[in-house]
Design an enzyme around this catalytic site. Structure first.
Site, PDB file in Angstrom:
ATOM      1  N   CYS A  15      -3.943  -6.829 -13.489  1.00 38.06           N
ATOM      2  CA  CYS A  15      -4.591  -7.065 -12.202  1.00 38.06           C
ATOM      3  C   CYS A  15      -5.581  -8.217 -12.239  1.00 38.06           C
ATOM      4  CB  CYS A  15      -5.282  -5.787 -11.722  1.00 38.06           C
ATOM      5  SG  CYS A  15      -4.107  -4.512 -11.206  1.00 38.06           S
ATOM      6  N   LYS A  18      -4.698 -11.233  -9.943  1.00 38.54           N
ATOM      7  CA  LYS A  18      -4.768 -11.215  -8.487  1.00 38.54           C
ATOM      8  C   LYS A  18      -5.350 -12.525  -7.946  1.00 38.54           C
ATOM      9  CE  LYS A  18      -5.250  -6.311  -7.217  1.00 38.54           C
ATOM     10  NZ  LYS A  18      -6.127  -5.334  -6.549  1.00 38.54           N
ATOM     11  N   ASP A  53      -6.124   0.590   0.560  1.00 35.95           N
ATOM     12  CA  ASP A  53      -5.225   0.566  -0.587  1.00 35.95           C
ATOM     13  C   ASP A  53      -3.746   0.613  -0.221  1.00 35.95           C
ATOM     14  OD1 ASP A  53      -7.138   0.666  -2.913  1.00 35.95           O
ATOM     15  OD2 ASP A  53      -7.823   2.394  -1.776  1.00 35.95           O
ATOM     16  N   GLY A 141      15.930  -1.066  -6.656  1.00 37.25           N
ATOM     17  CA  GLY A 141      14.877  -2.056  -6.568  1.00 37.25           C
ATOM     18  C   GLY A 141      15.446  -3.450  -6.402  1.00 37.25           C
TER      19      GLY A 141
END
Length: 332
Positions: A15, A18, A53, A141
């Site tokens: 993360c 980001k 979120d 996916g």
């Protein structure tokens, strides 16, 4: 073929990759208030407005869908562990809203001419393991040939629209609890730089936030968020700003993983963490702590815990929400 360590095939990790929060808000700002030309089948009750979120759409009385997606570059060298971490991180957004994941689909970017597809299979297997641990379906996916490896999930869950945990529902006088220790960012950065493995960090990142979410709902919590790439203070700033309150953090009460302070001391601070500090500093009173402590409080977490406006068993209270003051956040 001589392979480098997996984390060396990406410019960053987890993360910490980001887009900086200030830049991101500028990108999505023009999208606020946009609505479909025709009335959709369900009502959007949580969207872009407060940067929550996950999105939430009502389906019928008492039932809403919770939708999110999250993916990132390798945060550890072991492909199976990377898959587990990325899956737990994506599922966390649903738990942060008070939802239950129902089905997930894989998102995979892979440099097929550089890295063996057998490694990609291990990443997917790790993700599947955690999705199934969450009692959630995994159904297909999408994949692309990508210069950097990336993996994550798009997740759909369900929730009671009258029992959501939102980042704009905080009220002055409520304590703040944190369900996982900080320090994941500096430890992951040390791992990327040196190859040192930190089992406690991996165990923390692969731990589902399911039980914490259930306990929060059972305790009547209405406001929560998860702590990921924008760090504790970054996500708290978004929560307090959306709720129209300020927050006070007791820095001595914030828990950290073993080795986090040593990693900070030795300089393993990501660019994402420094950008987090630049973003929150104008809105935060940091006069009571030194620069190192401030960096730890904005450390870019990957698959971190829940920041809860309320109390649940086992989660330390690290501060409280207070009436809006001169600063959105004050650290003591």
């Amino acid at each position: 073929m001589t392979l480098k360590r997996l984390t060396q095939y990406a410019h960053g990790g987890g993360c910490a990759c980001k887009i900086p929060p200030g830049e991101l808000e500028g990108i999505v700002g023009d999208l606020l208030g946009s609505v479909p030309l025709k009335e959709p089948a369900g009502e959007l009750i949580v969207g872009l407005d407060d940067g929550d979120d996950a999105a939430v759409v009502t389906i019928r009385e008492g039932l809403a869908t919770v939708l999110t997606t999250d993916f990132f570059t390798p945060v550890v060298d072991d492909p199976f562990d990377w898959g587990r971490i990325a899956a737990a991180n994506a599922l966390s957004d649903v738990y942060a809203m008070g939802g239950t994941p129902v089905v997930a689909v894989n998102l995979l970017g892979w440099p097929r001419d550089v890295l063996p597809l057998e490694l990609a299979a291990e990443v997917l297997r790790g993700g599947m393991t955690v999705v199934h641990e969450a009692d959630c379906h995994l159904a297909g996916g999408h994949s692309v040939d990508d210069p950097e490896p990336k993996y994550g999930l798009a997740v759909t869950g369900i929730a009671d629209p009258d029992q959501l945990m939102r980042n704009n529902a905080g009220r002055a006088g409520i304590p703040l609890s944190l369900t996982k220790p900080l320090g994941l960012g500096v430890l992951n950065n040390r791992h990327k730089s040196t190859g040192e493995v930190f089992p406690e960090a991996i165990a923390t990142m692969t731990q589902l936030n399911r039980e914490a979410s259930r306990q929060a709902l059972a305790s009547g919590v209405e406001c929560a968020t998860d702590v990921t790439g924008f760090g504790l203070l970054g996500h708290l700033y978004k929560l307090a700003r959306a709720s129209g309150v300020s927050a006070v953090i007791d820095s001595a009460a914030v828990p950290y993983l073993e080795g986090a302070r040593e990693a900070l001391r030795d300089g393993y601070v990501s660019g994402g963490t420094r950008r987090n500090l630049d973003w929150v500093a104008p809105h935060t009173d940091l006069s009571a702590v030194d620069g190192d402590e401030a960096l730890l409080l904005v450390d870019a977490q990957t698959s971190g815990g829940l920041l809860i406006a309320g109390e649940i068993p086992g989660a330390p209270v690290i501060g409280e929400l207070v009436p809006r003051g001169e600063h959105v956040i004050s650290v003591r």
